[in-house]
Design an enzyme around this catalytic site. Structure first.
Site, short mmCIF file in Angstrom:
data_model
loop_
_atom_site.label_atom_id
_atom_site.label_comp_id
_atom_site.label_asym_id
_atom_site.label_seq_id
_atom_site.Cartn_x
_atom_site.Cartn_y
_atom_site.Cartn_z
N ASP A 97 59.56 74.05 55.93
CA ASP A 97 58.73 73.23 57.15
C ASP A 97 58.87 72.38 57.83
O ASP A 97 60.73 71.87 56.81
CB ASP A 97 57.37 72.64 56.42
CG ASP A 97 56.83 71.96 57.66
OD1 ASP A 97 55.95 72.38 58.31
OD2 ASP A 97 55.99 70.90 57.05
N ASP A 134 57.98 69.02 60.11
CA ASP A 134 57.05 67.54 60.06
C ASP A 134 56.81 67.29 58.52
O ASP A 134 56.61 68.08 58.06
CB ASP A 134 56.02 67.47 60.63
CG ASP A 134 56.05 67.77 62.50
OD1 ASP A 134 57.42 67.01 62.65
OD2 ASP A 134 55.49 68.48 62.50
#
EC number: 3.1.3.3
Length: 296
Positions: free
Chosen positions: A88, A90
C-alpha cells in the site's frame, strides 16, 4: 537440526535499542534457542519449535513486549524470503494520507479526513467513501498536488525494503487506493517495478470531482497480487503484502506473509503479523535478511 519457526524481534533505533530483557522474555515464552543478531541493537531472530497447545500466542507475545516498544513476528523457517512484494502507499510506504492533505489545502480537510477515517477502519465502503471524497474536490485548483508532494516523505526503511527485495529477484508493486499522480512519484523514489492507483479527474487545472477510471479498491489489490503470483509462477506463500487500512485486508490475508504496518484498530484485530513500533526494515528482518545485506 533447524527448528520450524523463528520469532523475530525488532525495535526502532530512533526510539532506543532492542532491550536484552525483551529478548530474554520472548525467548522464554517460545522456548527458543540462542538469539541470532540481524542488526545490533535493532533486530534478532530466535529459532523456536512450533507453537504447542496452550503456548503463548503471537498476540500475547506482542502485548508482553509492548512496554519495550518491540515488534514480534513469528514466521516459518522455510520459505522466508519472498518472491513478490505488494505494498500500500498512504501511511505505509509514504507517511500520511495524500488525499487528506490535498483536502486540507483546499479547505475541505475535515470532511475528507472523517470519510477517510471511516473507510480505513472498515465502517464505510471504500468505493463509496472515495467517490464522496473526490467529489468534494470538484472545481478546486490542481496546483496543490505539487505542494502536497513537496511536503511528503517516505516512511523509514521504504526504499531499503524495495531495493533489497529487488536485489534478491523479487517483483515489487505499489498498489494504492490513492492516486496515480502520487504512486508514479513514490514508485520512482523507491524503485518499485510497477505501480497502480486511482486516476484523479482533472480538466483545465481544476479537479472534475470524479475518477477517470474504475475504482481500485480492496478486490483490485487482491487481483493484482494474484496476477503477480501467476506471472512469477509462485504460490501465495511466496508473497509479502503490507498495508494499514481495511482496503488492504484481502491482499494481507492472501499473502504468505501479510504484515499490518502501524495499522488501524480493525486491521490489527484481524491480521496476526504486525509492525507497530519499528520501521519498514522489520519486513526484511522477518524474511531473515541481516542488515549487512540491505541495499540502502
Amino acid at each position: 537440526m533447524t527448528l520450524p519457526y523463528v520469532l523475530v524481534l525488532v525495535a526502532d533505533p530512533a526510539q532506543g535499542t532492542l532491550s536484552k530483557d525483551a529478548i530474554d522474555i520472548a525467548r522464554n515464552m517460545v522456548k527458543g534457542k540462542n538469539p541470532i543478531v540481524l542488526s545490533p541493537g535493532e533486530a534478532v531472530e530466535i529459532p523456536c519449535p512450533a507453537p504447542s497447545p496452550g503456548a503463548p500466542t503471537i498476540a500475547t507475545i506482542r502485548a508482553t513486549l509492548a512496554r519495550y516498544r518491540t515488534d514480534a513476528l513469528m514466521v516459518k523457517s522455510r520459505g522466508r524470503r519472498k518472491a513478490v512484494l505488494i505494498a500500500d502507499m498512504d501511511s505505509t510506504i509514504l507517511a500520511g494520507e495524500t488525499l487528506d492533505e490535498l483536502a486540507a489545502l483546499l479547505g475541505c480537510g475535515d470532511e475528507v479526513a472523517e470519510l477517510t477515517r471511516q473507510s480505513m477502519n472498515g465502517t464505510l465502503d471504500f468505493e463509496d467513501s472515495l467517490r464522496a471524497r473526490v467529489a468534494l474536490l470538484k472545481g478546486r485548483e490542481t496546483g496543490v498536488l505539487e505542494a502536497v508532494w513537496e511536503s511528503s516523505h517516505l516512511n523509514a526503511g521504504a526504499r531499503c525494503l524495495v531495493q533489497t527485495m529487488r536485489a534478491n529477484n523479487a517483483r515489487t508493486a505499489l498498489v494504492s487506493g490513492g492516486f496515480t499522480w502520487f504512486t508514479s512519484r513514490v514508485a520512482e523514489a523507491c524503485g518499485f517495478d510497477e505501480h497502480h492507483g486511482n486516476v484523479l479527474g482533472m480538466d483545465a487545472n481544476r479537479f472534475t470531482g470524479a475518477l477517470d477510471a474504475p475504482v481500485l479498491g480492496p478486490d483490485s489489490k487482491q487481483e493484482h497480487l494474484e496476477r503477480l503470483l501467476d506471472e512469477r509462477g509462485v504460490k501465495a506463500s511466496a508473497a509479502l503484502a503490507t498495508g494499514d487500512g481495511a482496503n488492504d485486508l484481502p491482499m494481507l490475508a492472501l499473502a504468505g506473509l501479510g504484515i499490518a504496518y502501524k495499522a488501524k484498530p480493525r486491521i490489527r484485530q484481524m491480521i496476526d503479523m504486525q509492525v507497530n513500533h519499528s520501521t519498514l526494515r522489520a519486513h526484511l528482518f522477518a524474511q531473515g535478511y541481516p542488515a549487512s545485506v540491505f541495499v540502502e
